[in-house]
Motif scaffolding. Structure first.
Motif, short mmCIF file in Angstrom:
data_model
loop_
_atom_site.label_atom_id
_atom_site.label_comp_id
_atom_site.label_asym_id
_atom_site.label_seq_id
_atom_site.Cartn_x
_atom_site.Cartn_y
_atom_site.Cartn_z
N ARG A 38 38.08 52.44 34.23
CA ARG A 38 39.38 52.74 33.87
C ARG A 38 40.11 51.35 33.58
O ARG A 38 40.98 51.04 32.46
N ALA A 39 40.12 50.52 34.32
CA ALA A 39 40.76 49.35 34.39
C ALA A 39 40.12 48.37 33.33
O ALA A 39 40.74 47.42 33.00
N GLY A 40 38.86 48.58 33.12
CA GLY A 40 37.73 47.62 32.16
C GLY A 40 37.55 46.54 32.92
O GLY A 40 37.13 45.41 32.23
N PHE A 41 37.08 46.72 34.42
CA PHE A 41 36.59 45.76 35.16
C PHE A 41 35.20 46.03 35.71
O PHE A 41 34.86 47.15 35.56
N THR A 42 34.70 44.97 36.22
CA THR A 42 33.20 45.27 36.88
C THR A 42 33.70 45.48 38.56
O THR A 42 34.70 45.25 38.72
N ARG A 43 32.65 45.90 39.17
CA ARG A 43 32.82 46.24 40.82
C ARG A 43 33.11 44.98 41.26
O ARG A 43 33.88 44.88 42.30
N GLY A 44 32.59 43.90 40.88
CA GLY A 44 32.81 42.64 41.52
C GLY A 44 34.37 42.14 41.34
O GLY A 44 34.88 41.68 42.33
N ALA A 45 34.93 42.48 40.34
CA ALA A 45 36.40 42.19 40.28
C ALA A 45 37.10 43.24 41.19
O ALA A 45 37.92 42.70 41.75
N PHE A 46 36.45 44.45 41.42
CA PHE A 46 37.27 45.40 42.53
C PHE A 46 36.97 44.59 43.84
O PHE A 46 37.96 44.37 44.65
N TYR A 47 35.70 44.39 44.50
CA TYR A 47 35.70 43.96 45.57
C TYR A 47 35.85 42.38 45.66
O TYR A 47 36.16 42.12 47.08
N SER A 48 36.54 41.60 44.84
CA SER A 48 36.89 40.54 45.19
C SER A 48 38.38 40.66 45.38
O SER A 48 38.90 39.63 45.98
N ASN A 49 39.02 41.87 45.27
CA ASN A 49 40.35 42.00 45.83
C ASN A 49 40.49 43.16 46.82
O ASN A 49 41.71 43.13 47.51
N PHE A 50 39.67 44.11 46.88
CA PHE A 50 39.69 45.01 47.92
C PHE A 50 38.54 45.51 48.53
O PHE A 50 37.25 45.33 47.69
N ALA A 51 38.65 45.92 49.62
CA ALA A 51 37.14 46.14 50.51
C ALA A 51 37.00 47.61 50.13
O ALA A 51 35.65 48.02 50.37
N SER A 52 37.88 48.46 50.14
CA SER A 52 37.50 50.08 49.86
C SER A 52 38.69 50.52 49.10
O SER A 52 39.84 49.72 48.55
N LEU A 53 38.53 51.99 48.56
CA LEU A 53 39.63 52.85 47.90
C LEU A 53 40.79 52.81 48.83
O LEU A 53 41.94 52.72 48.24
N ASP A 54 40.46 52.81 50.33
CA ASP A 54 41.78 52.98 51.02
C ASP A 54 42.56 51.84 51.05
O ASP A 54 43.77 52.08 51.09
N GLU A 55 41.98 50.62 50.90
CA GLU A 55 42.90 49.30 51.10
C GLU A 55 43.53 49.33 49.73
O GLU A 55 44.61 48.88 49.50
N LEU A 56 43.02 49.64 48.68
CA LEU A 56 43.70 49.75 47.14
C LEU A 56 44.81 50.45 47.44
O LEU A 56 46.04 50.30 46.91
N PHE A 57 44.57 51.81 48.04
CA PHE A 57 45.89 52.70 47.79
C PHE A 57 46.89 52.14 48.80
O PHE A 57 47.90 52.26 48.11
N LEU A 58 46.67 51.58 49.86
CA LEU A 58 47.61 50.94 50.69
C LEU A 58 48.33 50.09 49.94
O LEU A 58 49.58 49.57 50.14
N ALA A 59 47.61 49.04 49.30
CA ALA A 59 48.29 48.06 48.25
C ALA A 59 49.27 48.63 47.30
O ALA A 59 50.18 48.09 46.99
N MET A 60 48.74 49.75 46.75
CA MET A 60 49.62 50.41 45.79
C MET A 60 50.60 51.19 46.45
O MET A 60 51.86 50.82 45.94
N TRP A 61 50.78 51.74 47.37
CA TRP A 61 51.82 52.23 48.37
C TRP A 61 52.97 51.14 48.64
O TRP A 61 53.97 51.34 48.37
N ALA A 62 52.27 49.98 49.03
CA ALA A 62 53.24 48.80 49.50
C ALA A 62 54.10 48.40 48.17
O ALA A 62 55.30 48.36 48.22
N ASP A 63 53.16 48.40 46.86
CA ASP A 63 54.07 47.98 45.68
C ASP A 63 55.22 48.97 45.25
O ASP A 63 56.21 48.53 45.08
#
Length: 203
Positions: A38-63
């Motif tokens: 959906r974002a137009g990125f590779t898995r590498g781009a995801f894992y260079s910023n987040f360890a898991s979907l849980d961590e991504l959600f918590l970052a979204m929540w903080a923002d």
């Protein structure tokens, strides 16, 4: 060191993609691959910023929490002091700033259920909620004092308001075209504010 412009843009796109995927598929059924596609990125781009979907959600929540606080502050600062004289006026201002968001509610409801099944994550969510309440409450307390209401126990007021927000959000989303649902939401907010405050303040 602040994040680069490129990283800020990457995070923005991941957050937007995750919200769309989580809302459409459900947090428990979403995958890293779906978010990346959906974002137009590779898995590498995801894992260079987040360890898991849980961590991504918590970052979204903080923002989102920071944005909500900014919106609330702007709404209160821009309010016509002469026109805001009662607890009901404050309630309507805050409700307009916070609002009811269908996609965000679906995502947070599912993530909360997920967190309740995950002890370590449950503690993180509880800490985040405390931090958010601790940041938002002083803004609200300050404005209530301007309309003549003191808040003896700010934390109790914050928890009660969160409970009303969560419960009435469901009703408003289930009955989106019923003005009575929105009116009941405001009535409950006002009742809670009056129950947890006392006459006083600057008015």
């Amino acid at each position: 060191m602040p994040p680069t412009r490129r990283r800020v843009e990457t995070l923005r796109r991941l957050h937007e993609a995750a919200l769309a995927v989580f809302a459409a598929e459900g947090f428990g059924r979403a995958s890293v691959e779906q978010v990346c596609e959906r974002a137009g990125f590779t898995r590498g781009a995801f894992y260079s910023n987040f360890a898991s979907l849980d961590e991504l959600f918590l970052a979204m929540w903080a923002d989102r929490s920071r944005a909500l606080l900014d919106d609330l502050r702007r709404a209160l600062e821009a309010a016509d002091t002469a026109a805001v004289t009662t607890a009901r006026d404050v309630v309507e201002l805050v409700d307009a700033a916070v609002g009811v968001d269908d996609a965000w509610y679906r995502v947070t409801a599912e993530f909360t259920a997920h967190a309740l099944r995950t002890p370590g994550l449950r503690e993180v969510v509880a800490q985040r909620e405390d931090a958010i309440a601790g940041t938002l409450t002083p803004v609200l307390v300050s404005f209530l004092r301007r309309v003549g209401r003191e808040v003896p126990d700010p934390r109790a007021l914050a928890l009660a308001l969160v409970a009303v927000h969560d419960g009435t959000t469901v009703q408003c989303l289930v009955e989106p075209d019923d003005p009575a649902a929105r009116r009941r939401r405001l009535d409950l907010f006002e009742a809670v504010v009056l129950a947890y405050t006392t006459p006083g303040g600057d008015a």
